[in-house]
Design a protein around this motif. Structure first.
Motif, PDB file in Angstrom:
ATOM      1  N   UNK A 205       0.867  -1.179   0.000  1.00 43.95           N
ATOM      2  CA  UNK A 205       0.000   0.000   0.000  1.00 43.95           C
ATOM      3  C   UNK A 205       0.910   1.237   0.000  1.00 43.95           C
ATOM      4  N   UNK A 206       0.491   2.272  -0.716  1.00 40.68           N
ATOM      5  CA  UNK A 206       1.259   3.512  -0.765  1.00 40.68           C
ATOM      6  C   UNK A 206       1.175   4.168   0.614  1.00 40.68           C
ATOM      7  N   UNK A 207       2.315   4.513   1.216  1.00 42.79           N
ATOM      8  CA  UNK A 207       2.296   5.103   2.558  1.00 42.79           C
ATOM      9  C   UNK A 207       1.440   6.378   2.615  1.00 42.79           C
ATOM     10  N   UNK A 208       0.635   6.443   3.660  1.00 46.52           N
ATOM     11  CA  UNK A 208      -0.220   7.593   3.946  1.00 46.52           C
ATOM     12  C   UNK A 208      -1.224   7.901   2.840  1.00 46.52           C
ATOM     13  N   UNK A 209      -1.538   6.889   2.024  1.00 44.88           N
ATOM     14  CA  UNK A 209      -2.532   7.053   0.961  1.00 44.88           C
ATOM     15  C   UNK A 209      -3.390   5.789   0.889  1.00 44.88           C
ATOM     16  N   UNK A 210      -4.311   5.616   1.845  1.00 40.25           N
ATOM     17  CA  UNK A 210      -5.137   4.405   1.892  1.00 40.25           C
ATOM     18  C   UNK A 210      -5.884   4.167   0.574  1.00 40.25           C
TER      19      UNK A 210
END
Length: 174
Positions: A142-147
């Motif tokens: 998952x892209x960090x800080x981008x749910x």
């Protein structure tokens, strides 16, 4: 004296908002779903496949790896397929093959992985009833800080994309 053509270098604008699989637009066309995961703690590949098979003139869902054990998978396959249908490139994270581990998109292939491998993604392959591949994708971190955003890579390609994808229905356990 010699002039050789220079290959054009792709830019993010060439990828952005483009569908990864433009022909994959109907989750009900999926007749074969294969999900391959990797357990880093045990260092083992976990394959799962469910497909429509014909037995005595009747087409039904089954698990081929378990002697075509019948499976009630129509809804689950459609839900898994719709979570990956219509994927559009939001960003190009990298086109460097060496970055695959960092983004979690290393292909889970037992022949290529070494003991203690990290950064291995989840491979998802969907085919229609004729065997045509609709989607062949490695789903990564998952892209960090981008749910809701994930790193993904098409199998056999080096480009790593950022897409919005629902992966909660991708499981090796049905």
């Amino acid at each position: 004296w010699f002039a050789r053509p220079v290959s054009p270098t792709a830019t993010i604008e060439d990828y952005r908002n483009q569908p990864l699989y433009p022909d994959f637009n109907d989750p009900l066309k999926v007749a074969d779903l294969e999900i391959i995961s990797y357990d880093e703690t045990r260092g083992e590949i976990i394959p799962f496949r469910v497909a429509q098979v014909e037995r005595k003139g009747v087409v039904r869902w089954s698990i081929p790896s378990h002697e075509d054990y019948p499976a009630d998978a129509r809804d689950q396959v459609a839900e898994a397929a719709s979570g990956l249908m219509g994927l559009k490139v939001l960003d190009l994270a990298s086109d460097n093959e060496g970055d695959q581990r960092d983004f979690g998109v290393v292909e889970p292939d037992a022949k290529k992985l070494k003991l203690g491998a990290t950064g291995v993604g989840q491979k998802v392959v969907m085919k229609d009833a004729s065997g045509k591949t609709l989607l062949d994708l490695i789903v990564g971190k998952e892209v960090p800080e981008r749910p809701g955003l994930r790193y993904v890579r098409k199998s056999g390609e080096s480009e790593i994309y950022v897409v919005e994808a629902r992966t909660d229905r991708l499981s090796t356990k049905f």
